[in-house]
Design an enzyme around this catalytic site. Structure first.
Site, mmCIF file in Angstrom:
data_model
loop_
_atom_site.group_PDB
_atom_site.id
_atom_site.type_symbol
_atom_site.label_atom_id
_atom_site.label_comp_id
_atom_site.label_asym_id
_atom_site.label_seq_id
_atom_site.Cartn_x
_atom_site.Cartn_y
_atom_site.Cartn_z
ATOM 1 N N HIS A 1 0.817 -1.215 0.000
ATOM 2 C CA HIS A 1 0.000 0.000 0.000
ATOM 3 C C HIS A 1 0.848 1.261 0.000
ATOM 4 C CE1 HIS A 1 0.526 -0.960 4.379
ATOM 5 N NE2 HIS A 1 0.750 0.338 4.470
ATOM 6 N N HIS B 1 4.166 7.133 3.858
ATOM 7 C CA HIS B 1 5.086 6.036 3.571
ATOM 8 C C HIS B 1 4.483 5.154 2.491
ATOM 9 C CE1 HIS B 1 2.420 4.041 6.621
ATOM 10 N NE2 HIS B 1 2.611 2.981 5.877
ATOM 11 N N GLU C 1 7.627 0.858 4.832
ATOM 12 C CA GLU C 1 7.130 -0.159 5.749
ATOM 13 C C GLU C 1 7.363 -1.527 5.120
ATOM 14 O OE1 GLU C 1 2.932 0.264 6.429
ATOM 15 O OE2 GLU C 1 2.831 -1.389 7.866
HETATM 16 CO CO CO Z 1 1.277 1.317 6.234
#
Ligand code: CO
Length: 137
Positions: A7, A79, A130
């Protein structure tokens, strides 16, 4: 090691307003909002088929994303997240390469129960990344 894109995450000042906006203008549906107490964020996902948009708002005043909103009051990209097959192995390999993995040793979990960690932005071309351990191929 890195197996795909999970994502892109956007911090927003108002999660419900953001969901309405994406629906009205883009025809995108935001899923049910959940709170990650560990990270102090309330978040929801927009499914795009091959990846998701993660929308986050602070769940408490001392949330890490509150500081981000102070600098970017209208919100912005926070992020992006890639999937890895094994978060411990990925963390060890990145550390060998000199990348700082934040939260390694005590992996955090996302709202789906998957183990996650973050790579310091200075060690990934200026972007906060991430890592998400995913059983998916
Ligand atoms: Co995230």
């Amino acid at each position: 090691m890195i197996t795909g894109l999970s994502h892109v995450s956007i911090v927003v000042p108002d999660l419900d307003a953001a969901g309405r906006r994406l629906k009205e203008v883009y025809g995108l549906s935001m899923g049910e909002a959940k709170t990650n107490e560990q990270q102090g964020v309330r978040l929801a996902y927009v499914e795009l088929g091959n990846a998701r948009i993660e929308l986050m708002e602070p769940a408490r005043p001392d949330s890490p994303v509150s500081k981000f909103l102070e600098r970017n009051p209208g919100g912005g990209i926070h992020h992006f997240c890639v999937t890895v097959d094994d978060i411990a192995a990925a963390g060890a390999r990145l550390a060998q390469g000199g990348a700082r993995v934040l939260g390694e040793g005590s992996p955090q979990k996302n709202v789906h129960g998957e183990r996650i960690a973050f790579v310091h932005p200075k060690d990934f071309l200026g972007a906060l990344v991430e890592l998400e351990e995913s059983g998916k191929p």
